[in-house]
Design a protein around this motif. Structure first.
Motif, mmCIF file in Angstrom:
data_model
loop_
_atom_site.group_PDB
_atom_site.id
_atom_site.type_symbol
_atom_site.label_atom_id
_atom_site.label_comp_id
_atom_site.label_asym_id
_atom_site.label_seq_id
_atom_site.Cartn_x
_atom_site.Cartn_y
_atom_site.Cartn_z
ATOM 1 N N MET A 1 0.821 -1.192 0.000
ATOM 2 C CA MET A 1 0.000 0.000 0.000
ATOM 3 C C MET A 1 0.867 1.260 0.000
ATOM 4 N N ALA A 2 2.083 1.186 0.559
ATOM 5 C CA ALA A 2 2.954 2.353 0.592
ATOM 6 C C ALA A 2 3.383 2.752 -0.809
ATOM 7 N N LEU A 3 3.689 1.783 -1.668
ATOM 8 C CA LEU A 3 4.078 2.072 -3.046
ATOM 9 C C LEU A 3 2.933 2.746 -3.797
ATOM 10 N N LEU A 4 1.726 2.241 -3.611
ATOM 11 C CA LEU A 4 0.559 2.835 -4.258
ATOM 12 C C LEU A 4 0.379 4.284 -3.814
ATOM 13 N N GLN A 5 0.516 4.539 -2.526
ATOM 14 C CA GLN A 5 0.375 5.907 -2.009
ATOM 15 C C GLN A 5 1.463 6.809 -2.581
ATOM 16 N N ASN A 6 2.684 6.280 -2.691
ATOM 17 C CA ASN A 6 3.789 7.055 -3.258
ATOM 18 C C ASN A 6 3.497 7.435 -4.710
ATOM 19 N N MET A 7 2.963 6.493 -5.502
ATOM 20 C CA MET A 7 2.620 6.777 -6.896
ATOM 21 C C MET A 7 1.544 7.858 -6.982
ATOM 22 N N SER A 29 -9.556 -3.892 -2.462
ATOM 23 C CA SER A 29 -9.475 -3.146 -1.202
ATOM 24 C C SER A 29 -10.770 -3.268 -0.414
ATOM 25 N N PHE A 30 -10.620 -3.407 0.884
ATOM 26 C CA PHE A 30 -11.759 -3.455 1.796
ATOM 27 C C PHE A 30 -11.279 -3.052 3.176
ATOM 28 N N ILE A 52 -6.084 -5.549 1.876
ATOM 29 C CA ILE A 52 -6.187 -6.009 0.498
ATOM 30 C C ILE A 52 -6.275 -7.529 0.436
ATOM 31 N N MET A 53 -6.141 -8.190 1.591
ATOM 32 C CA MET A 53 -6.324 -9.640 1.660
ATOM 33 C C MET A 53 -6.714 -10.011 3.076
ATOM 34 N N LYS A 101 -14.799 -6.359 -4.163
ATOM 35 C CA LYS A 101 -15.436 -7.079 -5.262
ATOM 36 C C LYS A 101 -14.817 -8.461 -5.390
ATOM 37 N N ILE A 102 -13.502 -8.552 -5.106
ATOM 38 C CA ILE A 102 -12.777 -9.818 -5.135
ATOM 39 C C ILE A 102 -12.043 -9.952 -3.808
ATOM 40 N N LEU A 103 -12.295 -11.033 -3.090
ATOM 41 C CA LEU A 103 -11.649 -11.256 -1.800
ATOM 42 C C LEU A 103 -10.458 -12.190 -1.988
ATOM 43 N N ILE A 104 -9.268 -11.694 -1.665
ATOM 44 C CA ILE A 104 -8.059 -12.510 -1.708
ATOM 45 C C ILE A 104 -7.864 -13.094 -0.318
ATOM 46 N N VAL A 105 -7.727 -14.418 -0.260
ATOM 47 C CA VAL A 105 -7.568 -15.108 1.017
ATOM 48 C C VAL A 105 -6.196 -15.767 1.059
ATOM 49 N N HIS A 106 -5.437 -15.455 2.100
ATOM 50 C CA HIS A 106 -4.164 -16.120 2.372
ATOM 51 C C HIS A 106 -4.457 -17.165 3.434
#
Length: 133
Positions: A1-7, A29-30, A52-53, A101-106
């Motif tokens: 998330m830090a990279l996204l915020q930097n962009m 994102s949720f 994000i997951m 919309k899409i749930l990523i599960v680890h």
């Protein structure tokens, strides 16, 4: 998330492009919320966390996705020092605040065999997350 915020920050600083919106982040994102309650005085703390997951523990070899979700979102006892009464026992309960919309599960697993069997026998997944909202 830090990279996204930097962009996003760099894009705004340049002023030549509109703020960057990652197409993947908008789908996955949720946020989850938790409520921690002191068992001694009843003081509660509520907090939102962006995600994000979702990281779930694999309960045992016969676990289903629904059972893992149920275990994650059930109320649990935790040790926490209460700021009000110095009590050490609290309960914590997680819930979805917003849904992706899409749930990523680890899946946290003990051995590789458990995970492979779960995917082969029970995937793909379409789960009802309504009880956890």
């Amino acid at each position: 998330m830090a990279l996204l915020q930097n962009m996003q920050d760099v894009g705004q600083d340049l002023g030549t492009i509109s703020p960057y919106r990652c197409p993947v982040a908008s789908k996955v994102s949720f946020s989850v919320s938790y409520e921690r309650t002191c068992q001694s005085c009843g003081t509660g703390t509520y907090k939102l966390e962006p995600r994000i997951m979702l990281s779930l523990d694999l309960i045992n070899q016969g676990s289903t996705m629904q059972q893992c979700l149920q275990a994650y979102f059930s109320e649990s006892a935790v040790e926490f020092n209460c700021e009000c009464c110095e009590g050490k026992k609290s309960t914590m309960k997680w819930s979805f605040h917003t849904l992706p919309k899409i749930l990523i599960v680890h899946v946290n697993r003990v051995g590789t065999d458990l995970f492979v069997e779960w995917i082969l026998e029970r995937g793909p997944f379409e789960q009802n997350v309504g009880p956890f909202v």
